[in-house]
Design an enzyme around this catalytic site. Structure first.
Site: not given
Length: 419
Positions: A78-79
């Site tokens: 993800f991030s």
């Protein structure tokens, strides 16, 4: 690694843990086994490098039902993907292809539309471009999956009232960097992950989207209810109406929510793996992340070769803004150019990026220390605890690193086998 024949300097691992670890990291290994293990279908991995030398490479659990985690298992981070995308930009800047203080439009002329001609690369890298909102550029899942269209839509977009103020560009960050990099190199971000990061560092564990055929990296399946709660009619209605709210709730809704976006993570081959989302769909092994951040933690050097110049490393270490982030409920992110610090033990002097669910890559230059932590658990029930994984991982890593620095010879095995 068998607990019956641990080489000197290495600890006997718990029976459920594979890999190896220097004895100084015993508390870290035991915490990892307790916090990450124990859920069928879920697992994770943790790697620690000190001065570029691997001292911990451990894994536990399942990458999928009846598929054990191993050293080559990658997870959607993800991030934490943002840190790799930023590293691509820094590599280009290091070669003089990008100036941090130049307008983005100098390289990407279409970006000058709607009053964006003065927004700088530095502002984009530190989440101050005022372009974090999804409703202004996308209608739903199909748009989000078309990364070239998203780059074009951002080039044409108008910044909002938070231009110049930190507001987390949760998804748009990746398309902004990809558009800039494409304008400079003519290549997409997935290719640049490979040519600017993975290949120079000799790691197979860094990918944007699904690992290609023939890769040694296999992607773990997401375990848990993922974002299913967001897809209910009631929650969608509430979040949709929150767009117009002032303050952080409205900013968060605009940065993160679109109707149908919950489907991005559904299925054994989720749509998120079939696009180039430089803000959120990296598939990385723990060792891949630790290898990237090892170069950033050790003056830009990797195995005796220069990856980034000392000048670029100094620029990356600098906190660009101490202002509270308006799209993250005023959390003090201490944004660097593409990375953040955190006011927690073991993290405040380092930098890296944490992703949804808690996977992260981290560098602590004072110690020459790097960390990669990945897992595949993503559910409402475990989210709050998992998101704070860095709060227990990093203090224990730093504690082990201080102890390991007092030893003269790093305890690194020639090979490691699954427990």
């Amino acid at each position: 690694m068998s607990n019956d024949a641990s080489p000197p300097g290495l600890m006997d691992l718990p029976a459920t843990v594979g890999g190896y670890a220097a004895v100084e990291f015993g508390p870290l290994v035991r915490a990892f086994a307790r916090m990450v293990g124990g859920q069928p279908g879920a697992g994770g991995a943790l790697t620690v490098h000190l001065r570029g030398e691997p001292l911990v490479e451990i894994w536990i659990g399942d990458a999928a039902p009846r598929r054990p985690w191993d050293a080559d298992t990658g997870a959607i981070v993800f991030s934490a993907t943002k840190g790799i995308a930023a590293t691509v930009i820094h590599r280009l800047a290091d070669r003089g292809l990008i100036d941090y203080d130049a307008p983005v439009a100098h390289y990407w002329p279409e970006f000058a539309a709607n009053g964006k001609g003065r927004i700088t690369v530095r502002q984009v890298l530190s989440h101050r471009a005022g372009l974090y909102g999804l409703p202004e550029i996308a209608r739903g899942l199909d748009d989000v999956l078309d990364h070239r269209m998203m780059e074009d839509h951002l080039a044409a977009a108008k910044p909002d009232h938070l231009l110049g103020i930190p507001a987390y560009h949760a998804l748009t960050f990746g398309w902004l960097l990809a558009g800039l990099a494409r304008a400079v190199t003519g290549r997409g971000m997935a290719e640049l992950f490979r040519t600017e990061v993975a290949e120079p560092l000799g790691t197979e564990g860094i990918h944007l989207g699904s690992p290609p055929p023939g890769s040694t990296t296999s992607a773990a399946l997401l375990h848990g209810n993922k974002l299913s709660a967001v897809g209910t009619n009631y929650v969608s209605l509430v979040l949709g109406r929150a767009y117009s709210l002032p303050g952080p709730l409205g900013a968060v809704a605009r940065a993160l929510f679109l109707p149908g976006l919950d489907q991005l993570l559904e299925g054994d081959d989720p749509p998120i793996l079939r696009t180039e989302l430089g803000a959120g769909n990296g598939v990385c092994t723990a060792t891949g992340l630790a290898t990237v951040y090892a170069a950033l933690a050790n003056g830009g050097m990797h195995q005796g070769r220069r990856f980034l110049s000392p000048e670029t490393i100094r620029a990356m270490r600098q906190v660009e803004t101490f202002r509270l982030d308006r799209a993250l409920f005023y959390i003090p992110m201490m944004w660097h150019m593409g990375y953040h610090s955190l006011p927690v033990p073991g993290a405040h002097a380092g930098f890296g990026h944490i992703g949804l669910g808690g996977s992260f890559g981290w560098a602590e230059p004072r110690l020459g220390l790097s960390v990669g932590f990945v897992h595949n658990r993503l559910g409402i029930g475990s989210m709050s605890l998992d998101q704070l994984a860095s709060a227990w991982v990093l203090p224990l890593v730093v504690r082990g690193a201080h102890a390991a620095r007092r030893t003269t010879t790093p305890a690194v095995p020639a090979a490691a086998s699954v427990a």
